[in-house]
Every structure is written in C-alpha cells, then in structure tokens.
Scaffold this active site. Structure first.
Site, PDB file in Angstrom:
ATOM      1  N   CYS A 116       0.918  -1.358  -0.158  1.00  0.00           N
ATOM      2  CA  CYS A 116       0.024  -0.046   0.057  1.00  0.00           C
ATOM      3  C   CYS A 116       0.962   1.256  -0.083  1.00  0.00           C
ATOM      4  CB  CYS A 116      -1.028  -0.142   1.194  1.00  0.00           C
ATOM      5  SG  CYS A 116      -1.931  -1.544   1.166  1.00  0.00           S
ATOM      6  N   HIS A 256      -3.297   6.708   2.463  1.00  0.00           N
ATOM      7  CA  HIS A 256      -3.714   5.784   2.012  1.00  0.00           C
ATOM      8  C   HIS A 256      -5.145   5.272   2.622  1.00  0.00           C
ATOM      9  CE1 HIS A 256      -4.160   1.491   1.270  1.00  0.00           C
ATOM     10  NE2 HIS A 256      -3.862   0.979   2.512  1.00  0.00           N
ATOM     11  N   ASN A 286     -10.250  -0.472   0.535  1.00  0.00           N
ATOM     12  CA  ASN A 286      -8.751  -0.386   0.476  1.00  0.00           C
ATOM     13  C   ASN A 286      -8.455  -1.008  -1.013  1.00  0.00           C
ATOM     14  OD1 ASN A 286      -6.094  -0.829   0.559  1.00  0.00           O
ATOM     15  ND2 ASN A 286      -6.063  -1.575   2.873  1.00  0.00           N
TER      16      ASN A 286
HETATM   17  N1  COA Z   1     -18.094  -8.823  10.415  1.00  0.00           N
HETATM   18  C1  COA Z   1     -18.579  -8.855  11.888  1.00  0.00           C
HETATM   19  N2  COA Z   1     -17.757  -9.064  12.726  1.00  0.00           N
HETATM   20  C2  COA Z   1     -16.268  -9.200  12.252  1.00  0.00           C
HETATM   21  C3  COA Z   1     -15.671  -8.870  11.043  1.00  0.00           C
HETATM   22  C4  COA Z   1     -17.099  -8.611  10.097  1.00  0.00           C
HETATM   23  N3  COA Z   1     -16.690  -8.465   8.919  1.00  0.00           N
HETATM   24  N4  COA Z   1     -14.604  -8.923  10.875  1.00  0.00           N
HETATM   25  C5  COA Z   1     -13.975  -9.249  12.230  1.00  0.00           C
HETATM   26  N5  COA Z   1     -15.386  -9.337  12.827  1.00  0.00           N
HETATM   27  C6  COA Z   1     -15.252  -9.641  14.502  1.00  0.00           C
HETATM   28  C7  COA Z   1     -14.057 -10.346  14.811  1.00  0.00           C
HETATM   29  O1  COA Z   1     -14.233 -11.911  14.497  1.00  0.00           O
HETATM   30  C8  COA Z   1     -13.851 -10.081  16.534  1.00  0.00           C
HETATM   31  O2  COA Z   1     -14.965 -11.129  16.809  1.00  0.00           O
HETATM   32  P1  COA Z   1     -14.365 -11.726  18.264  1.00  0.00           P
HETATM   33  O3  COA Z   1     -14.290 -10.504  19.228  1.00  0.00           O
HETATM   34  O4  COA Z   1     -15.701 -12.490  18.773  1.00  0.00           O
HETATM   35  O5  COA Z   1     -13.237 -12.494  18.144  1.00  0.00           O
HETATM   36  C9  COA Z   1     -14.512  -8.619  16.266  1.00  0.00           C
HETATM   37  O6  COA Z   1     -15.215  -8.584  15.073  1.00  0.00           O
HETATM   38  C10 COA Z   1     -13.418  -7.719  16.649  1.00  0.00           C
HETATM   39  O7  COA Z   1     -12.276  -7.916  15.806  1.00  0.00           O
HETATM   40  P2  COA Z   1     -11.211  -6.902  15.940  1.00  0.00           P
HETATM   41  O8  COA Z   1     -10.280  -7.513  15.096  1.00  0.00           O
HETATM   42  O9  COA Z   1     -10.931  -6.243  17.407  1.00  0.00           O
HETATM   43  O10 COA Z   1     -11.756  -5.560  15.225  1.00  0.00           O
HETATM   44  P3  COA Z   1     -11.407  -4.320  14.841  1.00  0.00           P
HETATM   45  O11 COA Z   1     -11.836  -3.200  15.376  1.00  0.00           O
HETATM   46  O12 COA Z   1      -9.670  -4.414  15.111  1.00  0.00           O
HETATM   47  O13 COA Z   1     -11.491  -4.121  13.283  1.00  0.00           O
HETATM   48  C11 COA Z   1     -10.313  -4.252  11.229  1.00  0.00           C
HETATM   49  C12 COA Z   1     -10.840  -5.091  12.578  1.00  0.00           C
HETATM   50  C13 COA Z   1      -9.562  -5.348  10.688  1.00  0.00           C
HETATM   51  C14 COA Z   1     -11.362  -3.626  10.677  1.00  0.00           C
HETATM   52  C15 COA Z   1      -9.270  -3.413  11.829  1.00  0.00           C
HETATM   53  O14 COA Z   1      -8.209  -4.197  12.492  1.00  0.00           O
HETATM   54  C16 COA Z   1      -8.498  -2.850  10.581  1.00  0.00           C
HETATM   55  O15 COA Z   1      -8.841  -2.127   9.764  1.00  0.00           O
HETATM   56  N6  COA Z   1      -7.197  -3.231  10.749  1.00  0.00           N
HETATM   57  C17 COA Z   1      -6.272  -2.808   9.610  1.00  0.00           C
HETATM   58  C18 COA Z   1      -6.520  -3.160   8.372  1.00  0.00           C
HETATM   59  C19 COA Z   1      -5.680  -2.635   7.488  1.00  0.00           C
HETATM   60  O16 COA Z   1      -5.349  -1.234   7.391  1.00  0.00           O
HETATM   61  N7  COA Z   1      -5.050  -3.338   6.599  1.00  0.00           N
HETATM   62  C20 COA Z   1      -4.282  -2.990   5.273  1.00  0.00           C
HETATM   63  C21 COA Z   1      -3.087  -2.428   5.776  1.00  0.00           C
HETATM   64  S1  COA Z   1      -2.774  -1.333   4.357  1.00  0.00           S
END
Ligand code: COA
Length: 331
Positions: A116, A256, A286
């Site tokens: 990215c 980004h 993204n």
């Molecule tokens: N729908 C519903 N629930 C979801 C889900 C979805 N699409 N994806 C994950 N969950 C659940 C998880 O399973 C977890 O459940 P649990 O508590 O029962 O285990 C819960 O939501 C929370 O997960 P968590 O990982 O703490 O959520 P978060 O607030 O960190 O959000 C992301 C998850 C992926 C959206 C976030 O971490 C993120 O954006 N990370 C960076 C991603 C990124 O930028 N990537 C590319 C880099 S360039």
C-alpha cells in the site's frame, strides 16, 4: 541529459470496474452486517473486477486519462512504473502490459511492490529521475485487483478490499512547485502481519489459512491497525520537519485509505481536524497502492486543491512499509 528541474504532477486519471459490491451484498456471503462494516471501517461499497478481466485493464484506462489530462503523447513517456501487489503475471510485468496497450513505445517499464506504500516509493524514484534531468516524463500507475487474492470466506479481510487504478504523470515543473520531499521506510520483521503467498507457501502460512494451501490474503488486522496509526503520525511529522514546514502550511493530507478509524486516530495524534484528511474510503474500500493516486485524482476533480497548496501524501501497509511526501500543487 537535460538540465536539472523540479518534479511535479502533470496529469491524473483513475479507473474502476463497473461492478459494485455493497455491504448488504457481503451480508449474503459471510457472517457480517452493514452496521459492523460501516462502523468499524467506514466502508460502504467497493468495486470488483469480473473474474475473467485482468486488473491491468484498469491501469490502461487510468494511464490514458492521465496522459490526456497532461496533453502528453504515449510515445513521449520515458518510464512507466506500475505499483502493485496484485500483478496479473509475475512476468510480463503489469508495466509492460500497460506500456504495450497504451503505445508508450519508447518507455522503460518495471513493477514496484511496496504494497500500500507503493505509490510513495514510486514517487521517490520518479523524483530522482526527473530532478536529475535523466528522464522528462515518468508515468506511475497504482493498479490493483485485490478481489483476485481475497479469501471470500474470511470475514476478517474480505469486507475491506476492492479493485481500482490511479495514474499520475510526473514531469518537469516550475521552480518552487512539485515534490518538496519524500520519505520511505520498512520494518521487514513485521511482515508476517500481512501475507499473500505466491511462488512459495510456508507451514505457518497454511496454518493461518485454516490448514488450507491457498494463496490468499491473510492479515492480523489489529496489529496492522496499531502500526498504521503510529506510522501515519511519524511519517507525516518527518516530512514536515524535512521540509521545514508545520501542519499550518498544509492544505490537505491525502493518505492511503484502509480504515476511517486509522485516519481519525492519526488526525487526533497530529492534532488536526478530520476534514484536513481526505477520504473516499466509503466508495472504494482499501485499493492498496491505487488509493493515493485515486485520492489525488478525486481531490483535484472535486476542486479541493488548487495551485500553490501544500499536500502531505502518506501510505503504509504490507512489508511492512511506509512512506510520505510533501508536494506543492502545480496544476
Ligand atoms: N463482520 C462482523 N464481525 C467481524 C468482522 C466482520 N466483517 N470481521 C471481524 N469481526 C469480528 C472479529 O471476529 C472479532 O470477533 P471476536 O471478538 O468474537 O473474536 C470482532 O469483530 C472484533 O475484531 P477486531 O479484530 O478486534 O476488530 P477491529 O476493531 O480491530 O477491526 C479491522 C478489524 C480489520 C477492521 C481493523 O483491525 C483494521 O482495519 N485493521 C487494519 C487493516 C488494514 O489497514 N489493512 C491493510 C493495511 S494497508
């Protein structure tokens, strides 16, 4: 060799697949909800390529638009850099595919993979070639088909990504305009947090993919989240210091686009209002290295930026990598 000069943006363009995949569509595919996705990511919809269409076709259209915007002919381009982590082929490179289809017969061409952060890495290369006078026109195309590597059964990742391309033609600009500074960095020891296996897959990669030997994107979302907020602040502050500017001198940050909470978290750390940070995340999700050139194209066409404005561009992602730049808008 020509005489040395400043390097700036001469033309911009973007292209997306027609097919829109909404959060409601995803509700029918995995255990998720529109409410969760909107609240936790800021994404409402993303564009998805048909399975039989290669991603470089988006890059071809974006590149043609950027050249038309700059009023530069394809034969005048000296170098094409395609930033991508989702090449259609390992060889020929996406840049060679695009070079051939747009008729840039005199251009050298190579792909650059810094995930990215790719567009910022590409800019720093273009800046060196143009400033030195070695090349006149360098075309950077951020071109991604993430839908082809996403695991459509994994709700942790499949709701986040989309397909798209953004192209920018760089060339000589007047004194005082264009790229003021660039900064790039990497922390390979953190690379295990986002992986897309290609020619090799390790036992750990297979385990992360539920025991299946599939070459799909896997990510530790919360680790990447924490990294992204910190690095956006660090990289933005670093380029401001290098340029001898302060945040008051900056009209807009074009970052980004990964998660609206990352952008808001970084805005808070940088002590700036959220509306100083450009976002079009809700429409595209993204799109990896395409998101900064697409963001620039959107901000320009929405007339949010005008000649003389200072912008910070900042990216972060797989590798893990990061990069930032300050550019004084010259169009
Ligand atoms: N729908 C519903 N629930 C979801 C889900 C979805 N699409 N994806 C994950 N969950 C659940 C998880 O399973 C977890 O459940 P649990 O508590 O029962 O285990 C819960 O939501 C929370 O997960 P968590 O990982 O703490 O959520 P978060 O607030 O960190 O959000 C992301 C998850 C992926 C959206 C976030 O971490 C993120 O954006 N990370 C960076 C991603 C990124 O930028 N990537 C590319 C880099 S360039």
């Amino acid at each position: 060799m020509n005489k040395t000069c400043n390097c700036g943006i001469l033309g911009l363009g973007s292209c997306f697949p027609k097919k829109v995949l909404t959060n409601h569509d995803l509700e029918k595919m995995v255990d998720t909800s529109n409410e969760w996705i909107t609240k936790r990511t800021g994404i409402s919809e993303r564009r998805i390529l048909d399975e039989d269409v290669p991603a470089h076709k988006l890059g071809v259209e974006a590149a043609k638009k950027a050249l038309a915007d700059a009023k530069v002919e394809p034969e005048e381009v000296d170098l094409i850099i395609v930033t991508t982590e989702t090449p259609d082929y390992l060889t020929p490179s996406m840049s060679c595919l695009i070079q051939s289809e747009i008729g840039a017969t005199k251009a050298a061409a190579f792909d650059l993979n810094a995930a990215c952060s790719g567009f910022i890495y590409g800019m720093s290369v273009a800046n060196q070639f143009i400033r030195s006078g070695f090349y006149k026109y360098v075309l950077i195309v951020g071109c991604e088909g993430l839908s082809k590597v996403v695991d459509w059964k994994d709700r942790n990742t499949c709701v986040l990504f989309g397909d798209g391309a953004g192209a920018v033609l760089f060339g000589p600009v007047e004194e005082g305009c264009g790229i003021i500074t660039t900064y790039t960095g990497a922390a390979g020891e953190l690379g295990k947090n986002i992986t897309i296996p290609c020619c090799y897959i390790s036992p750990e990669d297979i385990e992360a993919r539920g025991g299946e030997n599939k070459r799909t994107l896997w990510m530790d979302g919360s680790e990447v989240f924490k990294f992204a907020v910190k690095i956006m602040e660090h990289a933005s502050t670093k380029v401001l210091d290098d340029a001898g500017l302060t945040m008051d001198d900056i009209k807009l940050i074009v970052p980004h686009q990964a998660n609206i909470r990352i952008l808001e978290g970084a805005a808070k750390r940088l002590n700036i209002p959220n509306d100083k940070v450009f976002s079009n995340l809700h429409r595209y999700g993204n799109i990896s290295s395409a998101s900064i050139p697409v963001g620039l194209t959107d901000a320009y066409s929405q007339k949010i930026i005008s000649k003389g404005d200072n912008l910070i561009l900042v990216g972060f992602g797989g590798g893990l990598t990061w990069g930032a730049a300050i550019i004084r808008w010259n169009k």
